[in-house]
Design an enzyme around this catalytic site. Structure first.
Site, PDB file in Angstrom:
ATOM      1  N   LYS A 112       7.885  -2.351   4.629  1.00  0.00           N
ATOM      2  CA  LYS A 112       7.600  -0.907   3.391  1.00  0.00           C
ATOM      3  C   LYS A 112       9.273  -0.463   2.710  1.00  0.00           C
ATOM      4  O   LYS A 112       9.228   0.452   1.688  1.00  0.00           O
ATOM      5  CB  LYS A 112       6.545  -0.395   3.131  1.00  0.00           C
ATOM      6  CG  LYS A 112       5.267  -0.712   3.656  1.00  0.00           C
ATOM      7  CD  LYS A 112       4.905  -0.830   2.407  1.00  0.00           C
ATOM      8  CE  LYS A 112       3.105  -1.863   1.627  1.00  0.00           C
ATOM      9  NZ  LYS A 112       3.156  -3.233   2.891  1.00  0.00           N
TER      10      LYS A 112
HETATM   11  C1  LIG Z   1       2.296  -4.013   3.115  1.00  0.00           C
HETATM   12  C2  LIG Z   1       2.328  -4.986   3.997  1.00  0.00           C
HETATM   13  C3  LIG Z   1       1.411  -6.602   3.815  1.00  0.00           C
HETATM   14  C4  LIG Z   1       1.492  -6.784   2.883  1.00  0.00           C
HETATM   15  O1  LIG Z   1       2.511  -6.655   0.845  1.00  0.00           O
HETATM   16  P1  LIG Z   1       1.890  -6.444   0.024  1.00  0.00           P
HETATM   17  O2  LIG Z   1       3.050  -6.016  -0.714  1.00  0.00           O
HETATM   18  O3  LIG Z   1       0.927  -5.386  -0.505  1.00  0.00           O
HETATM   19  O4  LIG Z   1       1.629  -8.179  -0.190  1.00  0.00           O
HETATM   20  C5  LIG Z   1       1.885  -7.411   4.813  1.00  0.00           C
HETATM   21  N1  LIG Z   1       2.158  -6.540   6.202  1.00  0.00           N
HETATM   22  C6  LIG Z   1       2.391  -5.871   6.005  1.00  0.00           C
HETATM   23  C7  LIG Z   1       3.154  -5.286   7.408  1.00  0.00           C
HETATM   24  C8  LIG Z   1       2.530  -4.823   5.466  1.00  0.00           C
HETATM   25  O5  LIG Z   1       3.103  -3.405   5.997  1.00  0.00           O
END
Ligand SMILES: *Cc1c(COP(=O)(O)O)cnc(C)c1O
Length: 498
Positions: A112
């Site tokens: 993120k």
């Molecule tokens: C948010 C997240 C995901 C999923 O990503 P999306 O963009 O919501 O599909 C996968 N792994 C981790 C560790 C995340 O923080």
């Protein structure tokens, strides 16, 4: 370039205004009116550039109302700020016969950060550019990682404050500590007594509540979103697909023009959708493989064309993917059909009946690009253990879900294109599950001993942001029910204007 709503009933905006808004006025998501195209010379040219320069180039194709200087400032403050622990920002590592694209070298140790270090910069630049005088209040529903990354990205950014809702008991202990210890004058963290979908639906409902928004407007506050429904969250993620390709070229792993596959651990469909944009722009991508955990609503959708959220919700060891409504799928449906009325209809069906069916023709078209499978918690643990035994690489549970689905894909199809597994979290962030998978008993052991235990088995050191949690004070104590989220928002908003 202009941005319009996937549902076709909102005004077209330039990117700065679309980023301030977050969600389009008709409840749809902002999408670019055209898909920029690049050639191999563009991609090969990225090899000698820094991540910041790569980002400025790719972003410039979409954010055409930002000047080159503005974008340069944004990417510098986002990535060259001393808070990433590697100059590559998103390094590609060779592991066994695949590559792993590590997206967790930012301040909160999850992917993120790649977007949420940049979004606040894009947003505050947008506020300046457009002469917006209102305060912006960012509302975030988080399954764990978004919340902390958004708090870190927005803390003390002028003219913006941020409120994060997370499902009580639905995030890891480390994730919870990361959020509850958050510093900054403009931040609030509140637990919701429900699951992630309750929190996300609550936030969406608040965005759509006209009377409530008018009341806030009287206080000079407008709401916006840092969830991956915001275009300013999605566009930074396109960059690392290009960056990974350029690095694989430089390493000699692939030749210019060679198609590769990406397997992406998926929840809200934001990360993998960014890969789809990259492919549409001309990046040589063969297949995008969508990896899910037991909440496998996307696996079923990509196999049958039926999206059905009416199913049991599971708490898994990959909690950031514990999602039954993948908001960004709406953007894919828009780009695949170009038909806003159809998209609006499906979203209405999802809301009212909990399901929709896109039909066999569209399904076949989607399957030309996407493949999907899922991994149980048990297999995820096996995967972490096996990978460690074979290669000494320590994968977090989300990455292991993807690794395991990548192997299933290769076995099922015999496809020999080079495989990049997208790695979305540092294993330290999910130390308990990872250690269990490595055969270490963790029951009753405190978090910080677990960090030390994991470090004893891993070449990478414990990230600073996690190690420092040991001594940080808990600053946030708020709890509310899904039904009272609006009251909590009003209370925080009022405290900001007093
Ligand atoms: C948010 C997240 C995901 C999923 O990503 P999306 O963009 O919501 O599909 C996968 N792994 C981790 C560790 C995340 O923080």
């Amino acid at each position: 370039m202009k941005y319009s709503s996937t549902r076709g009933n909102a005004e077209k905006l330039d990117s700065a205004r679309a980023i301030i808004r977050g969600l389009a006025a008709d409840g749809g998501l902002f999408v670019p009116d055209a898909m920029p195209q690049v050639d191999m010379a563009f991609i090969e040219g990225l090899q000698k550039l820094s991540y910041e320069e790569r980002a400025a180039k790719v972003l410039g194709l979409f954010l055409t109302d930002y000047t080159a200087d503005e974008l340069k400032g944004c990417v510098t403050r986002a990535y060259d700020n001393g808070r990433f622990d590697t100059v590559k920002r998103a390094p590609v590592k060779a592991v066994a016969d695949k590559s792993v694209l590590e997206l967790w070298h930012g301040p909160t140790s999850a992917f993120k950060d790649m977007a949420l270090q940049l979004l606040p910069q894009l947003m505050s630049t947008a506020l300046k550019k457009t002469g917006e005088k209102d305060e912006v209040l960012i509302l975030v529903a988080t399954s764990g990682d978004t919340g902390k990354a958004a708090l870190e990205g927005f803390r003390d950014v002028p003219q913006i404050s941020i409120m994060v809702f997370y499902p009580q008991g639905g995030v890891s202990r480390i994730q919870q500590l990361q959020m509850l210890t958050q510093e900054g004058k403009n931040v609030n963290v509140t637990a919701v007594t429900g699951n992630f979908d309750d929190a996300q639906s609550g936030v969406k409902m608040i965005f759509g509540d006209k009377a409530f928004n008018e009341e806030l407007a009287k206080k000079g506050i407008r709401l916006s979103s840092a969830n991956s429904i915001n275009w300013g969250r999605l566009v930074p993620q396109i960059v690392y697909y290009f960056s990974a390709y350029a690095d694989l070229l430089s390493a000699g792993t692939i030749k210019a023009g060679e198609e590769i596959n990406f397997t992406v651990p998926t929840g809200n469909f934001g990360d993998i959708l960014a890969g789809f944009y990259a492919k549409c722009m001309g990046l040589p991508v063969n297949k995008l493989i969508c990896a899910s955990n037991a909440n496998n609503v996307l696996t079923d959708f990509l196999r049958t064309g039926v999206y059905d959220r009416e199913r049991d919700f599971f708490k898994t060891i990959s909690p950031s993917m514990d999602i039954l409504i993948s908001s960004n799928l709406e953007r894919l449906l828009y780009h695949m059909t170009g038909d806003t009325a159809k998209v609006a209809g499906w979203m209405k069906e999802l809301q009212e009946q909990g399901r929709y069916d896109v039909g066999s023709e569209l399904l076949a078209k989607i399957q030309q690009t996407f493949w999907a499978d899922w991994t149980s918690d048990e297999d995820t643990e096996h995967c972490i253990g096996n990978l460690y035994e074979k290669t000494h690489y320590v994968a977090d549970p989300h990455t292991a879900v993807a690794w395991s689905v990548a192997e299933k894909y290769q076995q099922a199809t015999g496809d020999k294109h080079h495989m990049v597994v997208v790695s979305t979290a540092s294993p330290y962030k999910f130390n308990g599950s990872v250690l269990e998978a490595l055969g270490v008993k963790t029951e009753g052991v405190d978090e910080f001993t677990l960090l030390d235990e994991l470090q004893a088995r891993n070449e990478d050191k414990t990230p600073e942001g996690l190690a420092s949690l040991r001594t940080k004070e808990i600053r946030h104590h708020g709890v509310c029910e899904p039904e009272t989220m609006e009251d909590a928002v009003m209370a925080f908003a009022s405290s900001k204007t007093e």
